[in-house]
Design an enzyme around this catalytic site. Structure first.
Site, PDB file in Angstrom:
ATOM      1  CD  GLN A  66      44.827  56.049  26.379  1.00 38.58           C
ATOM      2  OE1 GLN A  66      45.728  56.776  25.975  1.00 38.58           O
ATOM      3  NE2 GLN A  66      45.055  54.860  26.876  1.00 38.58           N
ATOM      4  CG  ASP A  67      36.947  57.061  27.543  1.00 37.46           C
ATOM      5  OD1 ASP A  67      37.441  57.818  28.403  1.00 37.46           O
ATOM      6  OD2 ASP A  67      35.812  57.201  27.088  1.00 37.46           O
TER       7      ASP A  67
ATOM      8  CE1 TYR B 199      42.734  52.482  32.827  1.00 35.76           C
ATOM      9  CE2 TYR B 199      41.340  50.538  32.756  1.00 35.76           C
ATOM     10  CZ  TYR B 199      42.570  51.136  32.565  1.00 35.76           C
ATOM     11  OH  TYR B 199      43.634  50.396  32.121  1.00 35.76           O
TER      12      TYR B 199
ATOM     13  NE  ARG C 223      11.621  54.229  29.778  1.00 37.92           N
ATOM     14  CZ  ARG C 223      12.063  55.449  29.526  1.00 37.92           C
ATOM     15  NH1 ARG C 223      12.236  55.864  28.295  1.00 37.92           N
ATOM     16  NH2 ARG C 223      12.338  56.282  30.519  1.00 37.92           N
TER      17      ARG C 223
ATOM     18  CE  LYS D  49      52.686  46.116  32.619  1.00 38.44           C
ATOM     19  NZ  LYS D  49      51.769  47.051  31.997  1.00 38.44           N
ATOM     20  CG  ASP D  50      50.023  42.732  35.911  1.00 34.30           C
ATOM     21  OD1 ASP D  50      50.711  43.694  35.515  1.00 34.30           O
ATOM     22  OD2 ASP D  50      48.788  42.716  35.840  1.00 34.30           O
TER      23      ASP D  50
ATOM     24  NE  ARG E 122      42.190  42.649  33.230  1.00 33.92           N
ATOM     25  CZ  ARG E 122      42.536  42.251  32.012  1.00 33.92           C
ATOM     26  NH1 ARG E 122      43.609  42.759  31.432  1.00 33.92           N
ATOM     27  NH2 ARG E 122      41.830  41.340  31.375  1.00 33.92           N
TER      28      ARG E 122
ATOM     29  CG  HIS F  38      44.090  51.561  39.697  1.00 27.32           C
ATOM     30  ND1 HIS F  38      43.709  51.011  38.497  1.00 27.32           N
ATOM     31  CD2 HIS F  38      42.987  51.610  40.469  1.00 27.32           C
ATOM     32  CE1 HIS F  38      42.416  50.741  38.534  1.00 27.32           C
ATOM     33  NE2 HIS F  38      41.956  51.085  39.722  1.00 27.32           N
TER      34      HIS F  38
END
Length: 185
Positions: free
Chosen positions: A46-47, A132, A23, A167-168, A59, A119
Site C-alpha cells: 500500500q502507498d 510512504y 531540465r 485522535k492523536d 502526526r 512512527h
C-alpha cells in the site's frame, strides 16, 4: 543508492542518487534490491499520501499491532518534516529509545522504518507532502499509538504546541499503550 545504518537496529536512511541537468532531475525512489541488500526482502502492499498545509502539524506516534504490523518507507515530496521513530520491541537493546531525522524534498533522503516501531512526524514547513509505502494493509482494529509528548520518551520535537488531530491528542502514554513486538519478528 547510499544506505546508512542508524543507532536503532532495522532503521535505515536511504539516499538516492539524483541525476540533474538543465531540465531538472531524475531519481529512483524505490528498488526492491535495495531492501534485499539489507536482508529485508519486503513486498510493499500500500502507498499512503499525507498533505499538511501548515507548519507544525504533528502526526503520530502511530503503529499497527501484529499480525498486521507495518514496515514503512517514508519520503518527502514537497516541504520538510522532523521524522521520529520509537523502538517498541521489548527484547531490543534500544527499547524505548527514539531517533529523529529531518527529511525534505531537497535532499530526497528516505527513512526505512521496520515493524515494531512507533512512527510520527512534524512538518517543518507549510504545504508538506509525505509519501510512504507500507508492507501490510491498514487495519483500523489494530491501529494504535503513543502520545507525542510522553514524558518517559522526552522526544525533542521542533514545536511546543503542534497542530494535532483529535485522535492523536487522545493517544495513551508509552506505559499505557498496547503492543507486543519482538526484534526477532
Amino acid at each position: 543508492m547510499k544506505i546508512r545504518e542508524t543507532e536503532i537496529e532495522g532503521v535505515w536512511i536511504l539516499e538516492p542518487r539524483i541525476h540533474t541537468d538543465h531540465r531538472g532531475f531524475f531519481m529512483e525512489t524505490f528498488h526492491k534490491q535495495w531492501l534485499k541488500s539489507l536482508g529485508l526482502p519486503q513486498e510493499f502492499k500500500q502507498d499512503n499520501h499525507s498533505f499538511s498545509k501548515e507548519k507544525g502539524v504533528l502526526r503520530g506516534l502511530h503503529y499497527q499491532l501484529n499480525p498486521k504490523a507495518q514496515s514503512k518507507l517514508v519520503r518527502v515530496v514537497t516541504g520538510s518534516i522532523y521524522d521520529v521513530v520509537v523502538d517498541l520491541r521489548r527484547d531490543s537493546t534500544t527499547y524505548g529509545h527514539w531517533l529523529g531525522f529531518v527529511l525534505d524534498s531537497e535532499s530526497n533522503r528516505q527513512l526505512l522504518v521496520p515493524k515494531g516501531m512507533a512512527h510520527g512526524f512534524c512538518t517543518l514547513s507549510p504545504n508538506t507532502t509525505v509519501l510512504y509505502k507500507v508492507d501490510e494493509y491498514y487495519d483500523p482494529s489494530l491501529d494504535r499509538g503513543i502520545k507525542w509528548d510522553d514524558e518517559k520518551l522526552s522526544i525533542d520535537w521542533p514545536v511546543a504546541s503542534p497542530v494535532l488531530s483529535d485522535k492523536d491528542f487522545a493517544l495513551p502514554s508509552l506505559e499505557q499503550a498496547e503492543f507486543d513486538f519482538s526484534i526477532k519478528e
